[in-house]
Design an enzyme around this catalytic site. Structure first.
Site, short mmCIF file in Angstrom:
data_model
loop_
_atom_site.label_atom_id
_atom_site.label_comp_id
_atom_site.label_asym_id
_atom_site.label_seq_id
_atom_site.Cartn_x
_atom_site.Cartn_y
_atom_site.Cartn_z
CD GLU A 49 73.21 4.60 35.62
OE1 GLU A 49 71.97 4.60 35.51
OE2 GLU A 49 73.79 3.99 36.55
CG ASP A 88 70.11 -1.47 36.44
OD1 ASP A 88 70.66 -1.15 37.52
OD2 ASP A 88 70.55 -1.12 35.34
#
Length: 1003
Positions: free
Chosen positions: A808, A618
């Site tokens: 997020e 990521d």
């Protein structure tokens, strides 16, 4: 003292202020930009004004206009104080509604700065071109505060460089044009408290022709088959398109590079653009290559050196590249495995580690580092887009990057990735699907596959072959800011929706990946990201995202790992580890970041599950591993990460990995495994044969056909939670009052990850709002966002409320968010529902707490985040389609119940997992006796493997139970009801009906 006193004599000024330069006789007078006498307000865009910014709430500086006796200009100066941990500064944007300013007649910009002698660098930035000050191109330079007292800082425009670490619109033309300037910005030092004072920002000097005239080439790289001729166009360009006043001479020569004189005909000469030549005039140079006798060769480069007099030379030397040829890996008829082995055997360590490196497009500028560092991949982070943000611009941008890769020895194409998590959501005008939480509510695997296919077609048509989707997280706590990225709380539901992988990739064996409507999929975030405990995050102000998932080995496998087994079986091409940490009870390791868990990546994913694609980290994910950077690199790569997303630190990663291999801390065998996996997917995607965008499908982006799929998904995702008195469906003849913050907001109904990372409220992309769709179904409709219009005389009210966009951990509950409706939304519900029958639609990424108002609401709909096609919502509101959606997560009564999930021992929700009323004209009749018959038939269907029949029988039983239970929700009813939906998904049809019978008796 005043500036007049400072300017008593040039000699005195020069002695006091060594950077100040006396104005030449033929220089124009300075042009003030800011005097800070109150003429420019403190105001935010789109107004003309000075405003602050920072990485968090503590980082923006404080600003004020302060009277000063020693002001170099006038009576006041701009002063401020700061204490910045991340980044922060201030900007002056000119008014968006007025024309941009023309600074092209001047040599540079200067200002007075009160030095603190702290030795820190201060960045100064210009905003050039684009639509406005927040959609312009950024050019930057810096000066060092190594002096005390006032000093005039002069910065020629030639000192400014294109900013490569961040561009708000992805860059425009990479030319500091100066004819459309939108202002400037100052980035202040970090790490310690400080103060500053600024005064007298102005333009100075006269621009000479070398600042206004540029020599450019139509490309930086010219690939050519050996024996063919490469044509290089050399163009004169001037700021403002004015003809040149003086001649510009260009000398050219082919010299250096990896090609020899035997490979091409050397070229050398000179030409002149005479005075008066118009901007845009082009001269052509031709480099002739020779066809030699060598049957197979790697690519060879021929630099074309340009020496320019009277104008700025190109930023880099263009290169002609004689294409690689005759090598086995270039033979598309050979099996992929043989092609990979041949290419891998030829590569150096630097070339291999380059393939393992992924950079952000904004960091590589025009892309010279792609060849210099042998980069294997680029990505666009959320909101990292070309300008303009069109399909054509995307394809052109990515093709320009792919062209750079052709200047490498083996011409290995880039693999470009993007987060297309609900359609091609970074592209304005793309078809934006409901977020995954809504897709889970449809319970329709076939439809999930169709949404994936539409997404793939639109993404690939812009030149992008790789999608960082789908998220296979199993969300277990709705306080998580990524809840809407999950298909639901039940791993069986997540597995059932993984048909989206086939929608994206096509056939499980990867044979369709080369097609112009398929992309490589990514299963993320491995493993357990949906199970992080509230309060366990250590990332900034996040409360749950990127935290710790603590589970037993059995829970890990049953809940969080199961979807990845299905994804591997479906042939998913890449897997992305989670930011979160995994703490497996009893293994003695404690919480370990997933990017470092070799037991899970190498051991479980690759060995046990047999995953043969590649693992991509990521965004800066390895940086969160404890230790120094070298340790982060070796730990993650040895754990099984094959490609590292190091958006702006790609050079550091590449260098560190080479050093770790040479030191023996990462084996060459591990490197070869990683690169083999990456190259395999590149070959499967057909990138070696077709590296550039195939835009033949671009006309279908946002097309009626694609939007019809999104409309169907939006309709099927709507979950009818309550429908007292059959308020829904609405009738066209009714007089309808519509209110609420989310009724007419395409940005809110699309959510985060729409055009930008966090998304935004407002008209951010083409689509149909819920209000617009309702107006298409009713001529008797009144809209009042805050319900301030008179409320009498209406048949029914529809109040559309819910969340504003986030993504997020920014959306974590406790990080500026909660699960309560806003005060304005509560007021709108209260007003409308007190005055008339009402239906409340909740547009949100997760359940909202509505229990205290449920009694006054006649109909309640969980609309989730339906995307750009509000018509889908109107279709079920007005009965064109029946409500068929079912809750993909449990709807809690209060936040104190969280986390609450199907299968919990204590389970007393507002609405259970799987709940969803219908507006079908014929709801099944019957009671306990009917359920008994249905149970027997469902058991028989299960034994016979008749899945369609089994599902239909369970659905019939569920509707019977809901008819009875809708008036009275109890824990005794809710638990078996939710359990039944899980059993249905796992194919246990007989047991599902038995659980529903239990729920019926308890209702």
């Amino acid at each position: 003292m005043r500036r007049t006193a400072l300017l008593v004599s040039a000699a005195l000024l020069t002695s006091l202020l060594p950077l100040a330069v006396a104005r030449a006789a033929d220089d124009p007078p300075p042009v003030p930009v800011d005097r800070f006498e109150g003429e420019v307000p403190f105001a935010s865009p789109p107004e003309n004004g000075i405003f602050t910014w920072g990485s968090d709430t503590d980082d923006p500086p404080t600003l004020r206009l302060s009277p000063r006796d020693d002001a170099p200009e006038g009576d006041q100066v701009l002063t401020g104080s700061y204490d910045i941990s991340g980044y922060g500064g201030f900007t002056h944007d000119f008014a968006f509604a007025e024309p941009a300013h023309d600074w092209s007649a001047h040599q540079g910009i200067r200002f007075w700065w009160e030095g603190q002698n702290n030795g820190k660098k201060v960045a100064f930035e210009l905003k050039d071109g684009g639509a406005n000050g927040e959609a312009s191109e950024l050019w930057t330079t810096s000066f060092t505060d190594d002096f005390s007292g006032w000093k005039q800082i002069e910065i020629p425009f030639t000192d400014f460089a294109y900013r490569t670490d961040y561009q708000p619109v992805g860059g425009i033309d990479h030319v500091l044009g100066l004819t459309e300037m939108w202002g400037y910005g100052v980035t202040l030092p970090v790490g310690a408290p400080g103060r500053f004072a600024l005064d007298g920002v102005e333009l100075y000097g006269r621009a000479d022709q070398s600042l206004r005239a540029n020599i450019t080439t139509d490309s930086a790289v010219y690939p050519v088959t050996q024996g063919r001729t490469a044509t290089v166009e050399v163009t004169l360009a001037t700021t403002g398109s004015a003809p040149i006043d003086e001649p510009v001479t260009v000398a050219y020569e082919t010299a250096g590079g990896t090609a020899s004189d035997a490979d091409y005909v050397p070229l050398k000469g000179e030409f002149t653009f005479p005075a008066g030549t118009a901007s845009g005039t082009t001269r052509t140079l031709q480099v002739v290559t020779r066809k030699d006798r060598t049957a197979s060769e790697t690519a060879e480069t021929i630099p074309l050196k340009l020496t320019v007099t009277g104008a700025k030379a190109p930023a880099e030397t263009p290169q002609v590249v004689i294409d690689a040829h005759g090598l086995p890996y270039l033979n598309g008829k050979l099996p992929v495995k043989k092609r990979v082995a041949d290419l891998l055997a030829r590569m150096s360590l630097a070339e291999k580690t380059g393939q393992m490196t992924q950079a952000e497009r904004g960091a590589v500028g025009t892309g010279a580092d792609i060849a210099a560092d042998d980069l294997g991949s680029l990505l666009s982070g959320g909101g990292s887009t070309p300008t303009p943000n069109t399909a054509e611009a995307w394809a052109k941008m990515i093709d320009s990057f792919q062209l750079r890769a052709q200047a490498t020895r083996f011409q290995i194409p880039l693999i470009y990735g993007v987060d297309a998590v609900h359609g091609h959501n970074n592209l304005v005008g793309a078809t934006v699907m409901p977020h995954n939480i809504g897709i889970g509510a449809t319970r329709d695997p076939g439809l999930a596959q169709k949404t994936g296919a539409v997404t793939a077609a639109e993404v690939r048509a812009t030149g992008i072959p790789w999608d960082f989707a789908p998220c296979l997280c199993v969300t277990r706590d709705e306080r998580w800011g990524r809840s809407y990225e999950s298909f639901g709380e039940d791993p069986a539901l997540v597995e059932s929706m993984e048909t989206v992988v086939q929608g994206l990739q096509g056939a499980r064996d990867g044979r369709d990946l080369k097609d112009d409507d398929r992309v490589l999929a990514t299963a993320k975030h491995f493993v357990g990201d949906g199970g992080t405990a509230y309060g366990s995050s250590t990332t900034g102000t996040y409360t749950i995202d990127q935290g710790v998932t603590t589970v037993t080995r059995q829970q890990l496998e049953a809940i969080h790992l199961a979807p990845y087994k299905s994804a591997v079986d479906r042939g998913v091409g890449t897997v992305m580890p989670s930011y979160s940490s995994l703490d497996v009870v009893g293994d003695g390791l404690g919480p370990v970041r997933m990017h470092a868990r070799a037991d899970m990546i190498n051991g479980v994913l690759k060995k046990k599950l047999g995953f043969d694609g590649f693992v991509i980290s990521d965004w800066n994910g390895i940086d969160q591993i404890p230790g120094d950077y070298a340790s982060d690199v070796r730990t993650s790569v040895n754990a099984g990460v094959d490609m590292v997303m190091a958006p702006y630190a790609y050079k550091d990663f590449h260098t560190a990995l080479v050093q770790e291999v040479r030191a023996g801390r990462v084996s060459e065998k591990r490197i070869d495994d990683a690169v083999s996996r990456i190259l395999t997917q590149k070959f499967k995607l057909g990138l070696f044969e077709k590296p550039y965008a195939d835009t033949s499908g671009a006309s279908k982006i946002g097309s009626a056909g694609h939007r019809a799929v999104a409309r169907e998904a939006a309709a099927e995702s709507q979950v009818l939670l309550k429908n007292s008195g059959s308020v829904l469906p609405l009738r066209k003849s009714q007089k309808v009052y519509v209110a609420g913050s989310n009724a007419d907001d395409i940005g809110n109904q699309s959510g985060g990850w729409t055009v930008t990372w966090q998304g935004a409220s407002g008209d951010i992309t083409p689509g149909t709002t819920i209000l617009e769709a309702m107006r298409g179904n009713s001529a008797r409709l009144t809209y009042s966002k805050d319900a301030s219009e008179p409320l009498t005389g209406y048949d029914v009210g529809v109040v559309v409320v819910g969340e504003t966009p986030y993504a997020e951990g920014v959306g974590d509950v406790g990080n500026g968010h909660d699960l309560e409706l806003s005060a304005a939304d509560r007021a709108a519900v209260d007003k409308v529902c007190a005055a008339m029958k009402c239906a409340v639609l909740i547009v949100s990424g997760r359940p909202q707490l509505i229990g205290d108002r449920l009694g006054e609401i006649d109909a309640l709909v969980a609309s989730w985040l339906p995307g750009t096609e509000g018509d889908g919502v109107a279709d079920v509101l007005y009965g064109k389609r029946a409500f068929t959606g079912r809750l993909p997560v449990t709807w809690p009564r209060s936040q104190a119940q969280l986390p609450i999930n199907v299968g919990d021992a204590a389970y007393d929700p507002q609405f259970p997992y799987g709940w969803g009323l219908t507006t079908l004209t014929k709801v099944p009749e019957g009671g306990a006796a009917t359920l008994k018959v249905l149970g027997a038939a469902a058991g028989a269907a299960e034994r016979a493997g008749a899945d369609a029949t089994g599902r239909a029988l369970v659905t019939k039983a569920r509707l019977i139970v809901q008819r009875k239970a809708a008036q009275r929700m109890t824990a005794a009813m809710a638990k078996p009801f939710a359990d039944a939906d899980h059993l249905l998904l796992t194919g246990h049809y007989g047991e599902a009906v038995r659980k529903l019978t239990e729920a019926y008796r308890a209702a």
